[in-house]
Scaffold this motif. Structure first.
Motif, PDB file in Angstrom:
ATOM      1  N   ILE A  54       8.876   5.393  44.832  1.00 20.76           N
ATOM      2  CA  ILE A  54       7.498   5.782  44.789  1.00 20.76           C
ATOM      3  C   ILE A  54       6.752   5.747  43.545  1.00 20.76           C
ATOM      4  CG2 ILE A  54       5.904   7.608  45.202  1.00 20.76           C
ATOM      5  CD1 ILE A  54       7.567   8.889  47.412  1.00 20.76           C
ATOM      6  N   ALA A  64       6.991   8.786  53.117  1.00 16.44           N
ATOM      7  CA  ALA A  64       5.771   9.388  52.482  1.00 16.44           C
ATOM      8  C   ALA A  64       4.473   8.996  53.069  1.00 16.44           C
ATOM      9  CB  ALA A  64       5.860   8.719  51.060  1.00 16.44           C
ATOM     10  N   ARG A  65       4.240   7.934  53.747  1.00  8.43           N
ATOM     11  CA  ARG A  65       3.038   7.645  54.335  1.00  8.43           C
ATOM     12  C   ARG A  65       3.023   8.805  55.554  1.00  8.43           C
ATOM     13  NH1 ARG A  65       4.132   2.133  52.937  1.00  8.43           N
ATOM     14  NH2 ARG A  65       5.255   1.947  54.909  1.00  8.43           N
ATOM     15  N   ARG A  66       4.096   8.875  56.385  1.00  8.38           N
ATOM     16  CA  ARG A  66       4.163   9.664  57.526  1.00  8.38           C
ATOM     17  C   ARG A  66       3.861  11.132  57.191  1.00  8.38           C
ATOM     18  NH1 ARG A  66       8.490  11.825  59.705  1.00  8.38           N
ATOM     19  NH2 ARG A  66       9.727  10.401  58.574  1.00  8.38           N
ATOM     20  N   GLU A  91      11.601   0.912  51.400  1.00  8.47           N
ATOM     21  CA  GLU A  91      10.572   1.108  52.736  1.00  8.47           C
ATOM     22  C   GLU A  91      10.756   1.997  53.314  1.00  8.47           C
ATOM     23  OE1 GLU A  91       7.663   0.092  54.844  1.00  8.47           O
ATOM     24  OE2 GLU A  91       8.316  -0.990  53.110  1.00  8.47           O
ATOM     25  N   LEU A 116       8.923   4.947  51.449  1.00  9.38           N
ATOM     26  CA  LEU A 116       7.565   4.728  51.479  1.00  9.38           C
ATOM     27  C   LEU A 116       7.033   5.011  52.885  1.00  9.38           C
ATOM     28  CD1 LEU A 116       7.055   1.620  49.431  1.00  9.38           C
ATOM     29  CD2 LEU A 116       6.536   3.863  48.844  1.00  9.38           C
ATOM     30  N   GLU A 117       7.791   4.818  54.065  1.00  9.23           N
ATOM     31  CA  GLU A 117       7.124   5.021  55.206  1.00  9.23           C
ATOM     32  C   GLU A 117       7.305   6.548  55.492  1.00  9.23           C
ATOM     33  OE1 GLU A 117       6.889   6.137  59.460  1.00  9.23           O
ATOM     34  OE2 GLU A 117       9.129   6.296  58.159  1.00  9.23           O
ATOM     35  N   ASP A 153       2.001  12.187  54.620  1.00  5.16           N
ATOM     36  CA  ASP A 153       0.936  12.247  53.774  1.00  5.16           C
ATOM     37  C   ASP A 153       1.246  12.547  52.351  1.00  5.16           C
ATOM     38  OD1 ASP A 153      -1.680  11.548  53.397  1.00  5.16           O
ATOM     39  OD2 ASP A 153      -2.310  13.650  54.081  1.00  5.16           O
ATOM     40  N   TYR A 154       2.221  12.378  51.796  1.00  7.44           N
ATOM     41  CA  TYR A 154       2.467  12.600  50.478  1.00  7.44           C
ATOM     42  C   TYR A 154       1.700  12.058  49.555  1.00  7.44           C
ATOM     43  CZ  TYR A 154       5.160  12.744  46.013  1.00  7.44           C
ATOM     44  OH  TYR A 154       5.518  12.947  44.761  1.00  7.44           O
ATOM     45  N   SER A 155       1.090  12.483  48.457  1.00  5.97           N
ATOM     46  CA  SER A 155       0.503  12.135  47.450  1.00  5.97           C
ATOM     47  C   SER A 155       1.162  12.071  46.199  1.00  5.97           C
ATOM     48  CB  SER A 155      -0.943  12.978  46.914  1.00  5.97           C
ATOM     49  OG  SER A 155      -1.883  12.820  48.349  1.00  5.97           O
TER      50      SER A 155
END
Length: 352
Positions: free
Chosen positions: A26, A46-48, A40, A43-44, A50-52
């Motif tokens: 990240i 983290a998106r799921r 990947e 990152l997927e 909703d990590y900032s």
């Protein structure tokens, strides 16, 4: 459901990887990479979730932030705002954020901004504009001045540097051919029939102002129309500086039209606009009583009346060149940018 922000540890656990691997995927890493499939997956996840990401953590991991620092003397001056527009345009193409600092012509503030960029681990820093003091040229003495030392330390720590206008030591620079442009202007005005000149020369010791002054007066001397030393007036590099110097020139003439120079060259456009205002405020007019020329072709001043004769410098393009140079994307270092003489109504051809 908890309102607490998702942590990197949660992302790592959910993705089935170590915390170090999640961090490298990240935040990036200056020394190690992550396998494509693992990256990947992280990152997927983290998106799921909703990590900032934490910008500070990213900077530490990568060694640099995505910030590009631009330091100018006065952001209200159209010269610098036009350069800033070019820097912002080039930085956006690279996914960088420009942080803008205005020194108000203070060397101490300029140095402080460079130190701040180093502490904040900015990716690059660009300094625009001429300056006074020991850092004002490539041969500043056996020991570097404080600004050169600070910029060199920034480079040594992994940052990149570019200058606009004039060199400092051996640092990368997009230099402007100020003396050549002023000489070209002098020759063009002489060709229009002008023979008696004065120069509003900016502050003493300012290299940009000095280069433009010597280029202009040197060309006239070669043409047999030397400028008298008393007709070269120092003043601040501002609109008000041009206004005050022009008032002094008019008052010194005692009001006699024949004692005024035929043409006054101000070493930048904002000074020229101040000079034109002083001519009007003393009951005279440009170009009927005295012609006026400037330097830079600031786009916001192109609608002044009468139109101002000047030397056009591609300021926005220079901002882009400097950004590319700072990021190692350009070979422009050491190649001065030349201006183009633009003749307008403030300097009509003289009869006879």
């Amino acid at each position: 459901m908890s309102d607490a922000p998702v942590t990197l540890s949660q992302v790592a656990r959910e993705a089935g990887v170590s915390l170090a691997t999640a961090s490298r995927a990240i935040n990036g890493s200056a020394t190690r990479s992550v396998r494509a499939d693992l990256r990947e997956r992280v990152l997927e996840t983290a998106r799921r979730l909703d990590y900032s990401p934490d910008p500070s953590a990213q900077a530490m991991a990568r060694g640099r932030t995505s910030a590009l620092g631009l330091v100018v003397h006065d952001i209200a001056d159209p010269y610098f705002s036009t350069i800033a527009a070019g820097v912002a345009r080039a930085a956006e193409r690279e996914g960088l954020i420009v942080t803008l600092s205005s020194t108000e012509h203070s060397p101490e503030r300029e140095l402080a901004f460079v130190e701040l960029a180093r502490r904040q681990r900015s990716r690059a820093i660009i300094l625009a504009g001429g300056r006074l003091g020991p850092d004002s040229g490539p041969d500043s003495g056996p020991a570097p001045g404080p600004l050169e030392a600070a910029l060199s330390a920034f480079q040594a720590a992994g940052g990149r540097v570019a200058l606009i206008g004039q060199p400092i030591g051996g640092l990368p620079v997009v230099e402007i051919a100020n003396a050549d442009g002023a000489a070209d202007l002098a020759r063009a005005l002489h060709g229009l029939g002008y023979r008696r000149f004065a120069v509003l020369a900016g502050p003493a010791g300012h290299r940009t102002a000095a280069d433009r002054t010597t280029g202009f007066t040197g060309a006239l001397a070669e043409l047999g129309a030397p400028v008298a030393p008393d007709d070269v007036l120092t003043c601040p590099f501002t609109r008000d500086g041009g206004y005050s110097a022009m008032r002094d020139l008019i008052e010194r003439s005692g009001g006699a039209p024949d004692s005024l120079p035929e043409l006054v060259f101000a070493v930048n456009d904002v000074m020229a606009v101040g000079a034109m205002a002083a001519v009007r405020d003393t009951g005279r007019n440009v170009p009927g009583d005295v012609a006026v020329a400037g330097f830079d072709d600031i786009h916001t001043l192109r609608d002044v009346s009468p139109g101002l004769t000047t030397v056009r410098i591609p300021l926005a393009e220079i901002g882009e060149l400097a950004t590319d140079l700072a990021l190692g994307r350009s070979g422009q270092a050491g190649t001065p940018v030349h201006g183009e003489v633009v003749l307008r109504d403030s300097t009509p051809r003289r009869a006879g």
